[in-house]
Write a protein that holds these residues in place. Structure first.
Motif, PDB file in Angstrom:
ATOM      1  N   CYS B  72       0.844  -1.196   0.000  1.00 19.20           N
ATOM      2  CA  CYS B  72       0.000   0.000   0.000  1.00 19.20           C
ATOM      3  C   CYS B  72       0.877   1.242   0.000  1.00 19.20           C
ATOM      4  CB  CYS B  72      -0.900  -0.017   1.237  1.00 19.20           C
ATOM      5  SG  CYS B  72      -1.913   1.465   1.366  1.00 19.20           S
ATOM      6  N   CYS B  75      -0.420   3.531   3.481  1.00 18.01           N
ATOM      7  CA  CYS B  75      -0.041   3.194   4.861  1.00 18.01           C
ATOM      8  C   CYS B  75       1.191   2.293   4.922  1.00 18.01           C
ATOM      9  CB  CYS B  75      -1.218   2.554   5.603  1.00 18.01           C
ATOM     10  SG  CYS B  75      -1.546   0.849   5.129  1.00 18.01           S
ATOM     11  N   CYS B 107      -6.382  -2.202   0.084  1.00 23.92           N
ATOM     12  CA  CYS B 107      -5.421  -2.506   1.144  1.00 23.92           C
ATOM     13  C   CYS B 107      -6.177  -3.075   2.347  1.00 23.92           C
ATOM     14  CB  CYS B 107      -4.672  -1.233   1.544  1.00 23.92           C
ATOM     15  SG  CYS B 107      -3.749  -1.413   3.079  1.00 23.92           S
ATOM     16  N   CYS B 110      -5.836  -0.339   5.366  1.00 23.72           N
ATOM     17  CA  CYS B 110      -6.473   0.989   5.390  1.00 23.72           C
ATOM     18  C   CYS B 110      -7.551   1.173   4.326  1.00 23.72           C
ATOM     19  CB  CYS B 110      -5.412   2.095   5.256  1.00 23.72           C
ATOM     20  SG  CYS B 110      -4.804   2.310   3.570  1.00 23.72           S
TER      21      CYS B 110
END
Ligand SMILES: Nc1ncnc2c1ncn2[C@@H]1O[C@H](COP(=O)(O)OP(=O)(O)OP(=O)(O)O)[C@@H](O)[C@H]1O
Ligand SMILES: [Mg+2]
Ligand SMILES: [Zn+2]
Lengths: 243, 135
Positions: B72, B75, B107, B110
Motif C-alpha cells: 500500500c 499506509c 489494502c 487501510c
C-alpha cells in the motif's frame, strides 16, 4: 531478461493499415466524441474500423457509442466484439464502472497488455482515444507504435492551443506523423487557429461548431451520426480519407 | 486462451534472443509467471510446445511461479495477493489485465486502492540457454 509481451505488439497490429491517435494537450476538448464519431463515420463509408479506448482511468467512448453487453471472446488472445460496425476494445469490459485508479507504471503495463493480447481483424483504420496531455499514454504510444498517426484536437481557446503547441513540438522532435489539427467547439468563427496551425506548417483539418444537440445524441450511435457535429467532423476529415 | 498470446510472446522473445546471441540451438528456457495474472501453467507449457520453432525443438521449458506481493502506498502495509475467495469474474478480469486489480482489491489495512504490485505481476522471460555455432 525480456518482456515477452513487447515481442508480439507489432504482430498484433500488423493487420491494420492506419493507427490514428486522437489526442490533445488539453482535457475536455472533445477527443472522445471525435474518436468515437470518427470511427462510426469510417465504418459508414464501408471501411473496416476499430476503436481502442486508452483513457483507462476515465474512459468515455463506451458511453458515447452506447456499447451493448457483448464481451471479448478468448481465442488465442482477446477478440474484441463489434458495435455499430466498429471493433471495440476498452478496459471497461474488465472494470465496469468501478473507479480504477492507476499510476504511471500501471498505465504502461495495461497498455502493453492490451496491445499484446488484442487480436484485431483486418482493419483499414484503428482509432485510439487518448487521455489528455503529454503523459504515460502519449509517451508509450510514441515508443511502442512509431507509425502511429496523430490527429490533434484543440478548441479556439488560447490556453488549449498553447498546450497543443507543446504536444506538436514533442511529436515533431520525435519525427512522428501529425495528420493535422481539428478545431472543436467553435462558437464564433475566426481564422486565428487556422492561421496559427498553418504557420506551423501543419494541416488545419477544419472547424466544428459547438453543437447544443450533441449531448442528447450521446449513447445512440445512429442519433450521433445525424448531428451537426458529425456532419462537420465528416467534412473535416474527408481530406484524410481515400476518395 | 490468453496463455496462447503469452506463449507467442515467449517464443518470439526466445527466437530474437537466440538470434542476437548467435545460438544455434536453445537448450533451456526459464519463464517466470506472477501469481497476480493467474496464468495456467499447463496451458502455457502446452501452447509453447505447439508454437516451438525448430531452434527450440529440444529446449527444456522451466516455468517458475512468483508470489504476488502488494504494498500500500498510503499506509505502507504489505500483503500477498490471494486469488482464492475472489469471484470468478473478478479473477478473470485480473487474469486478462492485471492492473484492473485496482478496481477490485483494497489494502486490507487501510482500504486504499493505491497499492503497488511489488512482485509477481505477469510473465517474464528469465533466462535462455543454448549452444553457439558448432558447439
Ligand atoms: N462540438 C461540440 N459541441 C457540443 N458539445 C461538445 C462538442 N465537442 C465536445 N462536446 C462535449 O464536451 C464534453 C467533453 O468532450 P469529450 O469527453 O469528448 O472531451 P475529451 O477531450 O475526450 O475529454 P478528456 O480530456 O476528459 O478525455 C462532452 O460532454 C462532449 O459531449
Ligand atoms: Mg476523453
Ligand atoms: Zn493501506
Amino acid at each position: 531478461m525480456a518482456d515477452p509481451r513487447l515481442e508480439v505488439i507489432d504482430r498484433r497490429l500488423s493487420t491494420i493499415d492506419h493507427i490514428i491517435a486522437v489526442c490533445s494537450g488539453k482535457g475536455g476538448v472533445g477527443k472522445s466524441v471525435v474518436a468515437s464519431t470518427l470511427s462510426l463515420l469510417l465504418a459508414r463509408r464501408g471501411l473496416e474500423v476499430g476503436l481502442l479506448d486508452l483513457d483507462f482511468t476515465c474512459p468515455a467512448t463506451h458511453l458515447i457509442l452506447g456499447v451493448g453487453d457483448a464481451t471479448p471472446e478468448e481465442e488465442r488472445g482477446i477478440v474484441p466484439p463489434s458495435f455499430h460496425g466498429v471493433e471495440y476494445m476498452s478496459l471497461i469490459y474488465y472494470t465496469g464502472e468501478r473507479p480504477t485508479p492507476l499510476r504511471g507504471e500501471d498505465v504502461t503495463n495495461a497498455i502493453i497488455e492490451i496491445l499484446s493480447v488484442t487480436r484485431w481483424g483486418r482493419l483499414s483504420h484503428l482509432v485510439v482515444d487518448m487521455p489528455p496531455g503529454l503523459g504515460d499514454a502519449t509517451l508509450d504510444l510514441m515508443r511502442l507504435i512509431p507509425r502511429m498517426e496523430f490527429l490533434i484536437v484543440t478548441t479556439p481557446s488560447r490556453i488549449a492551443f498553447q498546450t497543443v503547441r507543446r504536444l506538436i513540438e514533442l511529436l515533431r522532435e520525435a519525427d512522428r506523423v501529425i495528420l493535422g489539427v481539428l478545431e472543436n467547439m467553435v462558437l464564433e468563427p475566426s481564422g486565428r487557429i487556422r492561421g496559427e496551425v498553418e504557420a506551423m506548417g501543419l494541416k488545419y483539418l477544419g472547424s466544428i461548431p459547438f453543437d447544443p444537440k450533441l449531448e442528447e445524441a450521446l449513447g445512440d450511435a445512429e442519433a450521433l451520426l445525424q448531428t451537426d457535429f458529425a456532419a462537420s467532423l465528416n467534412a473535416a476529415v474527408s481530406s484524410l480519407l481515400p476518395d | 486462451m490468453h496463455e496462447w498470446a503469452l506463449a507467442e510472446g515467449v517464443v518470439a522473445a526466445v527466437s530474437r534472443i537466440a538470434e542476437e546471441q548467435g545460438l544455434k540451438r536453445v537448450t533451456e528456457v526459464t519463464v517466470r509467471i506472477g501469481e497476480l495474472q493467474q496464468v495456467d501453467r499447463e496451458i502455457l507449457i502446452f501452447a509453447i510446445d505447439q508454437l516451438r520453432p525448430p531452434i527450440m525443438r529440444d529446449a527444456k521449458i522451466i516455468v517458475e511461479e512468483a508470489p504476488a506481493k502488494l504494498r500500500c502506498r498510503v499506509c505502507g502495509h504489505s500483503w500477498r495477493f490471494d486469488p482464492k475467495g475472489l469471484e470468478e469474474e473478478v479473477s478473470e478480469a485480473i487474469h486478462f489485465v492485471p492492473e484492473v486489480a485496482h478496481a477490485y482489491l483494497r489494502c486490507p489495512s487501510c482500504g486504499s486502492p493505491d497499492f503497488e504490485v511489488v512482485e509477481g505481476r505477469g510473465i517474464w522471460l528469465a533466462s535462455v540457454k543454448g549452444l553457439r555455432g558448432d558447439g
